[in-house]
Design a protein around this motif. Structure first.
Motif, short mmCIF file in Angstrom:
data_model
loop_
_atom_site.label_atom_id
_atom_site.label_comp_id
_atom_site.label_asym_id
_atom_site.label_seq_id
_atom_site.Cartn_x
_atom_site.Cartn_y
_atom_site.Cartn_z
N PHE A 36 0.83 -1.20 0.00
CA PHE A 36 0.00 0.00 0.00
C PHE A 36 0.86 1.25 0.00
N THR A 37 0.32 2.33 -0.56
CA THR A 37 0.94 3.65 -0.48
C THR A 37 -0.16 4.70 -0.48
N PRO A 38 -0.03 5.75 0.33
CA PRO A 38 -1.04 6.81 0.36
C PRO A 38 -1.12 7.57 -0.96
N SER A 39 -2.31 8.03 -1.29
CA SER A 39 -2.53 8.73 -2.56
C SER A 39 -1.78 10.06 -2.63
N VAL A 40 -1.47 10.66 -1.49
CA VAL A 40 -0.80 11.95 -1.48
C VAL A 40 0.62 11.87 -2.06
N ASP A 41 1.25 10.70 -1.96
CA ASP A 41 2.61 10.56 -2.49
C ASP A 41 2.56 10.25 -3.98
N ASP A 42 2.74 11.30 -4.77
CA ASP A 42 2.64 11.15 -6.23
C ASP A 42 3.97 11.45 -6.94
N ARG A 43 5.08 11.40 -6.18
CA ARG A 43 6.38 11.72 -6.78
C ARG A 43 6.67 10.91 -8.03
N SER A 44 6.42 9.61 -7.97
CA SER A 44 6.70 8.74 -9.12
C SER A 44 5.42 8.31 -9.82
N GLY A 45 4.30 8.87 -9.39
CA GLY A 45 2.99 8.50 -9.91
C GLY A 45 2.17 7.90 -8.79
N VAL A 46 0.90 8.19 -8.77
CA VAL A 46 0.02 7.66 -7.74
C VAL A 46 -0.04 6.14 -7.86
N GLY A 47 0.10 5.46 -6.73
CA GLY A 47 0.03 4.00 -6.72
C GLY A 47 1.32 3.33 -7.11
N LEU A 48 2.43 4.01 -6.95
CA LEU A 48 3.72 3.44 -7.31
C LEU A 48 4.71 3.68 -6.17
N LYS A 57 7.49 -0.58 -7.89
CA LYS A 57 6.46 -1.60 -7.91
C LYS A 57 5.11 -0.93 -7.71
N ALA A 58 4.11 -1.44 -8.42
CA ALA A 58 2.74 -0.92 -8.26
C ALA A 58 2.22 -1.27 -6.87
N ALA A 59 1.41 -0.38 -6.32
CA ALA A 59 0.86 -0.57 -4.98
C ALA A 59 -0.61 -0.19 -4.97
N ILE A 60 -1.31 -0.66 -3.97
CA ILE A 60 -2.71 -0.29 -3.75
C ILE A 60 -2.72 1.10 -3.13
N VAL A 61 -3.52 1.98 -3.67
CA VAL A 61 -3.56 3.36 -3.21
C VAL A 61 -4.49 3.48 -2.00
N ILE A 62 -3.97 4.10 -0.94
CA ILE A 62 -4.77 4.36 0.25
C ILE A 62 -5.38 5.74 0.10
N GLU A 63 -6.69 5.76 -0.05
CA GLU A 63 -7.44 7.00 -0.12
C GLU A 63 -8.47 6.97 1.00
N ASP A 64 -9.08 8.11 1.28
CA ASP A 64 -10.17 8.13 2.26
C ASP A 64 -11.22 7.12 1.83
N GLU A 70 -10.91 -4.97 5.30
CA GLU A 70 -11.73 -5.79 4.40
C GLU A 70 -10.90 -6.36 3.27
N LEU A 71 -10.02 -5.55 2.72
CA LEU A 71 -9.18 -6.02 1.62
C LEU A 71 -8.24 -7.13 2.09
N ALA A 72 -7.65 -6.96 3.26
CA ALA A 72 -6.76 -7.98 3.82
C ALA A 72 -7.53 -9.27 4.13
N ALA A 73 -8.75 -9.14 4.65
CA ALA A 73 -9.57 -10.32 4.97
C ALA A 73 -9.92 -11.08 3.69
N LYS A 74 -10.17 -10.34 2.62
CA LYS A 74 -10.52 -10.97 1.34
C LYS A 74 -9.30 -11.63 0.69
N GLU A 75 -8.17 -10.93 0.68
CA GLU A 75 -6.97 -11.39 -0.03
C GLU A 75 -6.12 -12.38 0.78
N ARG A 76 -6.17 -12.30 2.09
CA ARG A 76 -5.40 -13.17 3.00
C ARG A 76 -3.92 -13.25 2.63
#
Length: 192
Positions: A36-48, A57-64, A70-76
């Motif tokens: 995961f990475t917060p959406s505010v960090d867009d230095r290299s592009g959002v979600g990276l 590496k691509a990452a899941i964007v943490i937004e409000d 829930e995502l962790a419970a689903k993905e395990r």
């Protein structure tokens, strides 16, 4: 028992490299990681998640509204990794504790301890308060050989000591410094 780890350091201490190395180690063993990475960090592009040495590496964007539990419970996954955790809200840090405590998934959050004025970020403050294990990632002061403990904001290579808490940037905007050099540069700036 899974734990919540907070690994912190100054700018240029290698936090993102550590995140990417840890992801690689898990994946090389055939294990699943959620990055995961917060959406505010867009230095290299959002979600990276990207390091200064060119790894990314691509990452899941943490937004409000993103529910990491829930995502962790689903993905395990075998592990959850967070880059730039200082930008998390206290509520989002609470989600990380739920993932570790309720789902039994280890969570490793990487981020800055404090901003360029020496003030804690909300995410860092929350992580210092409740993380099971806190580890410092060290680097050397830009001006001397002491351990860097602070982030100095610069504009056109000149240290500045005013502005908004969050200003996304890399080497063009921040350098790691020890407290002594930070204080000396701040005194010099105040005398001008």
């Amino acid at each position: 028992m899974a734990k919540l780890y907070f690994r912190y350091g100054t700018m240029n201490s290698g936090k993102s490299i550590e995140v990417l190395r840890t992801v690689h180690n898990y994946e090389e063993q055939g294990k699943k990681v959620l990055l995961f990475t917060p959406s505010v960090d867009d230095r290299s592009g959002v979600g990276l998640v990207a390091s200064r040495i060119g790894m990314q590496k691509a990452a899941i964007v943490i937004e409000d509204g993103v529910n990491m539990v829930e995502l962790a419970a689903k993905e395990r996954p075998n592990c959850i990794l967070i880059d730039e955790a200082q930008f998390l809200s206290a509520e989002q840090v609470q989600q990380l504790t739920q993932i570790a405590d309720d789902l039994g998934i280890p969570v490793i959050a990487y981020g800055l301890r404090a901003d360029f004025l020496g003030n804690l970020f909300e995410g860092s403050s929350s992580l210092f308060a409740i993380a099971d294990k806190i580890e410092e990632i060290k680097t050397v002061c830009w001006f001397c050989d002491r351990k860097a403990t602070m982030n100095m904001r610069c504009k056109d290579s000149v240290p500045i000591f005013h502005g908004e808490q969050i200003q996304i940037g890399g080497n063009e905007s921040y350098i790691p410094v020890c407290r002594k050099c930070y204080t000396e540069k701040k005194r010099q700036a105040e005398q001008k």
